[in-house]
Each structure stands twice: as structure tokens, then as C-alpha cells.
Write a protein that holds these residues in place. Sequence first.
Motif, PDB file in Angstrom:
ATOM      1  N   UNK A   1     -31.383 -48.005  33.722  1.00 33.73           N
ATOM      2  CA  UNK A   1     -31.941 -46.664  33.838  1.00 33.73           C
ATOM      3  C   UNK A   1     -32.721 -46.618  35.150  1.00 33.73           C
ATOM      4  N   UNK A   2     -32.297 -45.761  36.070  1.00 40.16           N
ATOM      5  CA  UNK A   2     -32.872 -45.754  37.421  1.00 40.16           C
ATOM      6  C   UNK A   2     -34.349 -45.369  37.400  1.00 40.16           C
ATOM      7  N   UNK A   3     -34.730 -44.428  36.552  1.00 39.68           N
ATOM      8  CA  UNK A   3     -36.122 -43.946  36.554  1.00 39.68           C
ATOM      9  C   UNK A   3     -37.093 -45.039  36.119  1.00 39.68           C
ATOM     10  N   UNK A   4     -36.721 -45.834  35.106  1.00 42.49           N
ATOM     11  CA  UNK A   4     -37.624 -46.882  34.613  1.00 42.49           C
ATOM     12  C   UNK A   4     -37.335 -48.249  35.234  1.00 42.49           C
ATOM     13  N   UNK A   5     -36.133 -48.453  35.762  1.00 41.84           N
ATOM     14  CA  UNK A   5     -35.759 -49.742  36.341  1.00 41.84           C
ATOM     15  C   UNK A   5     -35.429 -50.798  35.307  1.00 41.84           C
ATOM     16  N   UNK A   6     -35.249 -50.401  34.053  1.00 38.69           N
ATOM     17  CA  UNK A   6     -34.971 -51.351  32.981  1.00 38.69           C
ATOM     18  C   UNK A   6     -33.491 -51.355  32.616  1.00 38.69           C
ATOM     19  N   UNK A   7     -33.049 -52.501  32.085  1.00 40.78           N
ATOM     20  CA  UNK A   7     -31.663 -52.612  31.614  1.00 40.78           C
ATOM     21  C   UNK A   7     -31.541 -51.851  30.300  1.00 40.78           C
ATOM     22  N   UNK A   8     -30.643 -50.862  30.285  1.00 40.46           N
ATOM     23  CA  UNK A   8     -30.443 -50.055  29.074  1.00 40.46           C
ATOM     24  C   UNK A   8     -29.402 -50.674  28.162  1.00 40.46           C
ATOM     25  N   UNK A   9     -28.343 -51.245  28.767  1.00 41.20           N
ATOM     26  CA  UNK A   9     -27.282 -51.895  27.991  1.00 41.20           C
ATOM     27  C   UNK A   9     -26.817 -53.143  28.730  1.00 41.20           C
ATOM     28  N   UNK A  10     -26.429 -54.154  27.967  1.00 42.91           N
ATOM     29  CA  UNK A  10     -25.654 -55.287  28.483  1.00 42.91           C
ATOM     30  C   UNK A  10     -24.328 -55.283  27.750  1.00 42.91           C
ATOM     31  N   UNK A  11     -23.264 -54.946  28.470  1.00 42.10           N
ATOM     32  CA  UNK A  11     -21.945 -54.770  27.856  1.00 42.10           C
ATOM     33  C   UNK A  11     -21.212 -56.106  27.876  1.00 42.10           C
ATOM     34  N   UNK A  12     -20.986 -56.658  26.687  1.00 38.76           N
ATOM     35  CA  UNK A  12     -20.322 -57.956  26.560  1.00 38.76           C
ATOM     36  C   UNK A  12     -18.956 -57.781  25.897  1.00 38.76           C
ATOM     37  N   UNK A  13     -18.053 -58.698  26.228  1.00 38.87           N
ATOM     38  CA  UNK A  13     -16.702 -58.627  25.652  1.00 38.87           C
ATOM     39  C   UNK A  13     -15.667 -59.293  26.530  1.00 38.87           C
ATOM     40  N   UNK A  14     -15.890 -59.268  27.842  1.00 40.19           N
ATOM     41  CA  UNK A  14     -14.992 -59.988  28.747  1.00 40.19           C
ATOM     42  C   UNK A  14     -15.265 -61.483  28.643  1.00 40.19           C
ATOM     43  N   UNK A  15     -14.230 -62.287  28.897  1.00 46.50           N
ATOM     44  CA  UNK A  15     -14.364 -63.748  28.820  1.00 46.50           C
ATOM     45  C   UNK A  15     -14.218 -64.396  30.196  1.00 46.50           C
ATOM     46  N   UNK A  16     -14.197 -63.597  31.257  1.00 43.97           N
ATOM     47  CA  UNK A  16     -14.200 -64.128  32.613  1.00 43.97           C
ATOM     48  C   UNK A  16     -14.947 -63.139  33.494  1.00 43.97           C
ATOM     49  N   UNK A  17     -15.125 -63.485  34.761  1.00 44.28           N
ATOM     50  CA  UNK A  17     -15.942 -62.658  35.651  1.00 44.28           C
ATOM     51  C   UNK A  17     -15.411 -61.229  35.728  1.00 44.28           C
ATOM     52  N   UNK A  18     -16.345 -60.270  35.704  1.00 40.18           N
ATOM     53  CA  UNK A  18     -16.003 -58.843  35.797  1.00 40.18           C
ATOM     54  C   UNK A  18     -16.085 -58.458  37.267  1.00 40.18           C
ATOM     55  N   UNK A  19     -14.964 -57.986  37.831  1.00 37.34           N
ATOM     56  CA  UNK A  19     -14.909 -57.772  39.279  1.00 37.34           C
ATOM     57  C   UNK A  19     -14.767 -56.296  39.669  1.00 37.34           C
ATOM     58  N   UNK A  20     -14.603 -55.382  38.702  1.00 43.05           N
ATOM     59  CA  UNK A  20     -14.449 -53.971  39.064  1.00 43.05           C
ATOM     60  C   UNK A  20     -15.009 -53.098  37.953  1.00 43.05           C
ATOM     61  N   UNK A  21     -15.610 -51.958  38.354  1.00 43.12           N
ATOM     62  CA  UNK A  21     -16.162 -51.010  37.384  1.00 43.12           C
ATOM     63  C   UNK A  21     -16.118 -49.612  38.003  1.00 43.12           C
ATOM     64  N   UNK A  22     -15.896 -48.597  37.156  1.00 43.74           N
ATOM     65  CA  UNK A  22     -15.920 -47.209  37.640  1.00 43.74           C
ATOM     66  C   UNK A  22     -16.337 -46.314  36.481  1.00 43.74           C
ATOM     67  N   UNK A  23     -16.960 -45.181  36.835  1.00 38.91           N
ATOM     68  CA  UNK A  23     -17.412 -44.220  35.835  1.00 38.91           C
ATOM     69  C   UNK A  23     -16.557 -42.969  35.935  1.00 38.91           C
ATOM     70  N   UNK A  24     -16.382 -42.286  34.811  1.00 40.15           N
ATOM     71  CA  UNK A  24     -15.525 -41.100  34.753  1.00 40.15           C
ATOM     72  C   UNK A  24     -16.049 -39.991  35.655  1.00 40.15           C
ATOM     73  N   UNK A  25     -15.107 -39.245  36.240  1.00 44.22           N
ATOM     74  CA  UNK A  25     -15.472 -38.094  37.078  1.00 44.22           C
ATOM     75  C   UNK A  25     -15.853 -36.881  36.227  1.00 44.22           C
ATOM     76  N   UNK A  26     -15.582 -36.972  34.903  1.00 40.87           N
ATOM     77  CA  UNK A  26     -15.821 -35.837  34.014  1.00 40.87           C
ATOM     78  C   UNK A  26     -17.065 -36.054  33.158  1.00 40.87           C
ATOM     79  N   UNK A  27     -17.227 -37.266  32.630  1.00 41.26           N
ATOM     80  CA  UNK A  27     -18.331 -37.542  31.718  1.00 41.26           C
ATOM     81  C   UNK A  27     -19.084 -38.778  32.184  1.00 41.26           C
ATOM     82  N   UNK A  28     -20.426 -38.728  32.028  1.00 40.17           N
ATOM     83  CA  UNK A  28     -21.257 -39.861  32.425  1.00 40.17           C
ATOM     84  C   UNK A  28     -21.276 -40.969  31.377  1.00 40.17           C
ATOM     85  N   UNK A  29     -20.627 -40.779  30.251  1.00 34.81           N
ATOM     86  CA  UNK A  29     -20.680 -41.779  29.183  1.00 34.81           C
ATOM     87  C   UNK A  29     -19.441 -42.676  29.135  1.00 34.81           C
ATOM     88  N   UNK A  30     -18.427 -42.346  29.921  1.00 34.25           N
ATOM     89  CA  UNK A  30     -17.179 -43.119  29.888  1.00 34.25           C
ATOM     90  C   UNK A  30     -17.092 -44.004  31.131  1.00 34.25           C
TER      91      UNK A  30
END
Length: 502
Positions: A288-317
Motif C-alpha cells: 500500500x503506497x500511502x502506508x508503505x506496508x505490505x498488504x499481501x504476499x502472494x504465494x503459489x509459484x515454486x520458482x522465481x517470479x520474473x514478470x507481473x502485470x495489472x489489468x487495464x480495466x480493474x485494479x484487482x486483477x
Amino acid sequence: MEAIKHALKALRKRHLLEEGAHSPAIVALSRPIMSQGSEWKEKAENLEVELQQCYKAQSRLSEQLVVEVAESRASKALAQEKESMISELQNELSQARDECSGLAAALEEKSKALELLISEHQEVKEQLEAANLRAENALAENKMLIDRWMLEKMKDAERLNEANAIYEDMLGRLKGEQIQLLAHQQVDGVVRQSEEGAEYYVESTIPSACKQRIPAHEGGCSSILFEYNSSRLVSGGHDKAVKMWDTNTGSLTRTLYGCLGTVLDICITHDNKSVIAASSSNNLYVWDVSSGRVRHTLTGHVDKVCAVDVSKVSNRSVVSAAYDRTIKVWDLQKGYCVNTLLSHSNCNALSFSMDGQTVCSGHVDGNLRLWDIQTGKLLSEIAAHSYAVTSLSLSRNGNVILSSGRDNLHNLFDMRSLEICATLRGNGGRVSSNWSRSCMSPDDGYVAAGSVDGSVHIWSVSNAKIVSTLKEHTSSVLCCSWSNLGKPLATSDKNGNICVWS
């Protein structure tokens, strides 16, 4: 010894007897009878000689007796020595028997242990045979699944061929370049509406000078990105930190902590309220940018995560890709994975389409793949590069996507057909890593990409030629990002430096 004593007594007695027997004869001979004649004298002499012989025999017997006594003593000493040796040997024999009994007990114990090991070995052997049987069954099942998958791929290929045929038929109906140009203008003229309102946009300018040189991260800065409608820059590096910078002054405004690995990619929601980082620790981190705190730690991958993108329509996807050959779709509001897409090649780059329903992915095998994130189906696939794809960047209107590869080419593809529109080549410029990020300008008129020699090349999309080469970095350039305000352009390198160009 007793026999020797008896022999001595017998000899003495015989000597006395002989002496007593001869004494009368000697006396008689000494008498006047001696005069009777020489015969008696001769007899006396003979008897005297015989007596001397007896004495000699007695002396010989005495000497023999002494020798036998000495031999008897030696034999007695030898017998005593033999008796002592016999006693010692008996002691050694008893010790050997004790040791033999101990060894027999140890042998019995070892035999029992060996029997136990043999039984355990038999059990392990049976377990191994059972495991081999399960492995053979799994291989057979895997082969069957592969066959089914190949059949589905063939069916998908047939459906794709049918779709391509329909598309080609539709293109054939569009007669004349004016109709096609009018259609493109109508599509390109649509301005996407974000959640906060209309997207702000100005014409981009070609950067020519380095305005700021920021020592941002230790060990390298692998990802940078501008906030939407802002000149504030977000960066992630090998020091496990995500930092926010004011590009006008070059000052650090905030540092986000909590990541446990190297930051390989970052994205920002369109309201600029959340920053998501992909890391080598196999996790994604949402701040969360305003507080500077980690809001979520998303776990599930079993190797290094090298790419991420957010939806152009919704901020939750959000979508992420890792080196476990999976692409995961996340719900940021709930903080968990809602779908997982399986690929045959590791993915290096991701980009949401404008509709928020499809995702384009660039892979190590050089292919671009288009996915439906709701169903998880592969919609389309094309060979984009001869080596690994390193970067994907979507144009403002969403109709064109820029892909960069380890073959040192930067290709522009039509997102609607995945047909290549243009290829940009550098003058000796080489892509430095599997995650070297290039970018398009906000007006889609220019492309910026870094090289291993530290230079940054700017191409004009209209003529596919280099219009500017920026030189300020002293190491390989890893990432480029263009503010959607039209300027500035930011670049980062392997030394952890960020250059802001205007």
C-alpha cells in the motif's frame, strides 16, 4: 634316582664280597706254601691282575654312574622346564578358549544383525518394486495424458485454422486502402476510460540529454516504472528494496521494505495506490503506497517470479509468470490465486490486453502466446523471435504490442491478428539479459531499448530507424520506462544506476 642308588649299593657289596673272597687266597699264598712252586705264584699273579681289572671296571662304572647322574639331573631340569611350559600353554589355551567363546558370542550377534539386515533389505526391495510399478503406471498414465493433450492441440489448431480462414475472408471483403485506413483510425481514436477518469495523454518528445543520474540500488536495478499521469518513478533492484523517486529532483521519496528476494519486475495499479513486485523468492509482494506496508504476499509459484502485470480495466486483477512454467491470475482484493495457466516454456514477460480478459506472454522458446484468463485456454501462438523473448510493451490504444528478444530484434505485432507490423534493428546493440525491458512512448511513435554496451537506442516507429542514441550508462542497460506525460524517459543498468532523460 632310586635305581641309581640301588646300583651303587650293589657295586659296593660286590666289591666287598670279591675282596673277602680273595683275601684267604692271598693269605694262603703268603704262607710257606708259596714255596711249593711257581704254579701258585703264577696263580697269585693272575688273581692280582684280575683284581686290578675288577678295580678298573669299578672305576669305569663309577664314571658311568657320574655321567648318568649328570644326565639324570639335566633330564630333571628339562622335565621341570617342560612342566612350566605345559602350565603356560594350559593358561594360553584357557585364554584362547575364553576368546573363542567371546568371538562365538559376537559371531552369533552379528549373524542376528545380518539376518535383520537381510529382512530389511527384502522389505526395501519389495517397496522399490512397488514404487517401480507405480512409476510405470504413472508413465503409462502420463503417456495417455500426453496423447490426449496432443489430440486437443490438434483440435485447437484446426479451430485456429478455421478462425484464420474466417479472418482472411473478412479482410478480403475490405476493398480499398481507404476503408482499412478509416477502420484503423476509428479504432485508434477510442480513448480508454480508467477507473479514475479519462487517461491523460500528450505527444512524446525525443530525449537527448541526461537530466538526473541516480545511484538507486546495490547490485543492479532490474525494473523501473512511472506512476500513471505522474513523473514519479518506482524502481526495484537486487538489494530487495522497492524505491520511489522524484525524477525532477532525483530525490528518494519512499522505500518499500519486505521483499525477501531480488526484484525482477514491478507494476502499479492505475489509481497509483498499490505497487506489486515479482521476486526471486518465488513470491509476489503487494504494498500500500500511502502506508508503505505490505498488504499481501502472494504465494503459489515454486520458482522465481520474473514478470507481473495489472489489468487495464480493474485494479484487482493481476497476472504473474514464474520459471515453474505457470502463469497465475490473482485477485488483489481477496489476495489469492483464481486461475493457473500451464505453458510448455518458461515465461519472461507479460502484458494484459485492453479488454482485461486476455493476456499476452513472451517465452524462452521465442514464442508469443495469447491466453483467455477466465477459461485458461491458449487462444493463439506465434514464433516471434529466434531466441528468448525478454520484454512486452502494449501500445496506448492496445492494438500494437512491442516484443524484444535475445536475437537483438524488437518486433511490433498487431494484437488483433498477431501479424508482424515492423521490425526494429540496432546498430550492434545487443540485449543484455532475459529480462531486459524495452518500452514504447505514450504516443506510440517511438521505441526505447537498452544495450549491453550501456547505450540506449530510440527508434521511430513510422520508419523503423534509429533517431537517437543516448550514452550515459557505464554498464548493461536492463530496463526502460517512458512517462505517459510524454517525458521524461528513465533507464536503469546493472550497476544499479538510474538515468532520467529529457
